[in-house]
Design an enzyme around this catalytic site. Structure first.
Site, short mmCIF file in Angstrom:
data_model
loop_
_atom_site.label_atom_id
_atom_site.label_comp_id
_atom_site.label_asym_id
_atom_site.label_seq_id
_atom_site.Cartn_x
_atom_site.Cartn_y
_atom_site.Cartn_z
N SER A 24 0.94 -1.25 0.03
CA SER A 24 0.03 -0.02 0.02
C SER A 24 0.92 1.38 -0.06
O SER A 24 0.23 2.36 -0.08
CB SER A 24 -0.98 0.00 1.28
OG SER A 24 -2.17 -0.83 0.98
N LYS A 38 3.04 6.43 5.26
CA LYS A 38 2.12 5.49 5.09
C LYS A 38 2.49 3.96 5.11
O LYS A 38 3.64 3.79 5.05
CB LYS A 38 2.04 5.58 3.50
CG LYS A 38 0.99 4.49 2.68
CD LYS A 38 -0.52 4.99 2.93
CE LYS A 38 -1.49 4.05 2.59
NZ LYS A 38 -1.51 2.95 3.61
N THR A 39 1.68 3.25 5.73
CA THR A 39 1.93 1.76 5.90
C THR A 39 1.62 0.95 4.64
O THR A 39 0.88 1.24 3.88
CB THR A 39 1.14 1.44 7.29
OG1 THR A 39 -0.07 1.59 6.99
CG2 THR A 39 1.71 1.84 8.51
N GLY A 40 2.18 -0.28 4.66
CA GLY A 40 1.86 -1.29 3.79
C GLY A 40 1.80 -2.69 4.46
O GLY A 40 2.95 -2.80 4.89
#
Length: 597
Positions: free
Chosen positions: A403, A541-543
């Site tokens: 992501s 932002k994480t993913g």
């Protein structure tokens, strides 16, 4: 995209290219020379080699996606319900970040991939063993044969040498006689060799001997042995594709016909009938060409001999016009394969390592923060141009962005005018997702915070493959490979990027290195806002990526801190553990930042 799946797609394209080459061969059979017709098969070999050329495809267009859709429908925009909201680790943090978007591979597709890979390797092994047996048989025949030299067979050797001189062959091509063969053969890359049946000089008239020697020596002069060995290697790799085998079978016939024509060119058209009778004598021996062998045979199957006799009867001298037509047809066939080359590139040897040449790099030990988990952390002080890296090898290893790609998906959509900083809203279509936060209308900021797959997938579809491909290459995003499909190239699929590249891209984003609209850069930056912390203003932002075998295999947290004009870009990545999630990467990152800054 996996090697196995892309290799299957390549075989579909190769089959189509083979069909077109057969059409060329049929349409222009009488318009071009026999050797030009044989050379068309060089293009066939090129098409078979392209899947293993280690370069990135360019502009594969929509056909790749259409073919892929037939075999593997794009994964729906789903997520793993096991992921949870990233925790707040500082007293003043206002977390505006959710790690909802966990990507999972299609288990059925993964299983099929493993099965195909295993069957393909097993088939290659069996075919290679068969080839090795044929090579051993050839070696045994040669070992049992006796050399024909000026000492052992002076008259026969003198006839052989005169043929070599007529063809201006200066390298020594060894001659042997064997009682274990009934038709002359030639082979050998390092030590070129011709083997003839024993007592052939007694049984045949002098003209027949000359035809036979010229035929086999012309195979050497035309480097047909190289093509023979290469065709064997390719048939081992493509053992499962009957069109490839049929193509090589036809190529062998065209090779012999081209050699027949070369012999007639050498001896004169008036000797064509005599040469044809020589072939007929060897047709009666019925020594068939082994299906996986580097040998060139004078004789062969009766049906092939009949076809060669027809070609000899219809022989026409080569003219400049026919040669020119042959060159044009060959170029046209080459252009066909060149046009299909983006669809044939399989990245058999992908470069999954980023070659980092940054200066001012300090390697630090942060193993205590990872608590035995496999992972890496990169902190780049943009203001001071200084890197601090934990596990440098892993920091330059490219993996799926999951992501975190949404940072740039949103930016590209802004640049294309699909959305704007003031109008980034998108209406929810009513599809029920696992997360309540996804089941509503979205803006760029809400979609970034809640990692809403459907929002960014819609942006990508509206952008289109060509625009996305152009943008990713413009910013040099990892390997820039979108070939696994516009719907999920970022989700444990073809697109890959390293943690070091992540921080460098974020630095380029903040400096607007790509000359994008400043308001678009600001809009993405605002969408990435997480909270004001004691360390500064936090953006990120994480993913999270998963597979059918394991729930979590790839956890990301990337972002930057701003503190009174001082900028730090960071990237944390976790690999191959039960806790390889974006949330875990976020937690580790905050603990490290609280210590280092």
């Amino acid at each position: 995209m996996t090697f196995s799946f892309h290799f299957l797609l390549c075989n579909l394209v190769i089959t189509a290219v083979t069909g077109i080459l057969f059409l060329f061969r049929r349409l222009f059979k009488r318009s071009i020379t026999a050797r030009s017709r044989y050379h068309i098969w060089y293009v066939f070999i090129l098409a078979l080699l392209l899947p293993f050329v280690p370069y990135q495809a360019f502009g594969p267009g929509h056909l790749t996606e259409i073919l892929r859709g037939l075999l593997h429908p794009q994964a729906a925009a789903t997520a793993d319900p096991a992921s949870n909201t990233a925790p707040a680790l500082t007293a003043d943090a206002k977390i505006g970040l959710s790690d909802f978007a966990v990507s999972v591979d299609d288990s059925a597709f993964l299983t099929l991939n493993v099965i195909f890979h295993a069957v393909w390797i097993a088939g290659c092994g069996i075919t290679l063993l068969y080839f090795a047996c044929n090579m051993y048989q050839i070696h045994s025949i040669r070992k049992a044969a006796y050399p024909v030299t000026a000492e052992t067979e002076p008259e026969l050797y003198e006839r052989y040498r005169s043929c070599m001189e007529a063809l201006k062959i200066r390298r020594e091509v060894r001659l042997y006689a064997s009682c274990r063969i009934s038709s002359p053969v030639s082979y050998g890359l390092i030590l070129p060799t011709v083997i003839i049946p024993q007592d052939m000089d007694i049984l045949l008239p002098e003209d027949d001997l000359r035809f036979i020697f010229l035929h086999e020596l012309l195979h050497y002069r035309h480097k047909d042995t190289v093509i023979n060995y290469l065709s064997c290697a390719l048939r081992i790799i493509y053992w499962f594709n009957p069109f490839v085998w049929y193509g090589f079978h036809t190529m062998q016939k065209d090779r012999e016909i081209a050699c027949d024509h070369s012999v007639i060119q050498t001896v004169g058209k008036e000797s064509a009938v005599s040469y044809g009778l020589t072939l007929i004598r060897f047709a009666e021996t019925l020594q068939r060409n082994v299906s996986l062998s580097p040998l060139s045979l004078l004789g062969g199957e009766k049906s092939v001999i009949v076809q060669r006799m027809k070609e000899i009867a219809q022989y026409r001298a080569e003219t400049r016009a026919r040669k020119l037509k042959g060159i044009c047809i060959l170029m046209l066939a080459g252009l066909l394969v060149y046009s299909a080359s983006p669809l044939l590139t399989v990245y058999a040897f992908p470069d999954d390592t980023y070659h980092f040449s940054g200066e001012h790099v300090q390697e630090i030990d942060l193993s205590s923060y990872f608590e035995g988990k496999k992972g890496t952390f990169v902190l780049y002080d943009v203001t001071e141009d200084h890197y601090q890296i934990y596990d440098k090898e892993l920091s330059t290893t490219r993996v799926s962005p999951d992501s975190t790609f949404k940072i740039y998906s949103g930016l590209f959509a802004l640049e294309e005018g699909i959305i704007s900083p003031d109008a980034s809203g998108m209406t929810w279509d009513g599809t029920e997702y696992l997360f309540d936060a996804w089941n509503r209308d979205q803006t760029l900021r809400s979609a970034m915070q809640n990692s809403v797959n459907w929002y960014f997938q819609t942006l990508d579809r509206q952008n289109g493959y060509a625009a996305l491909n152009r943008f990713y290459r413009q910013i040099s995003y990892g390997n820039c490979d979108l070939t696994s499909g516009i719907g999920d190239y970022w989700s444990e699929a073809s697109l890959k990027i390293s943690p070091v590249e992540q921080v460098n891209l974020l630095a380029d984003l903040l400096h607007n290195k790509w000359d994008f609209q400043e308001e678009n850069i600001s809009a993405v930056k605002d969408a990435m806002f997480i909270s004001d912390t004691s360390l500064g203003t936090l953006y990120g932002k994480t993913g999270t990526g998963g597979s059918a075998i394991r729930e979590n295999v790839n956890g990301w947290f990337v972002g930057f801190l701003e503190d009174n004009g001082h900028i730090y870009c960071f990237a944390a990545n976790l690999q191959d553990s039960e806790d390889s999630t974006g949330s875990a990467a976020y937690e580790i990152t905050m603990n490290i930042l609280n210590t280092l800054l």
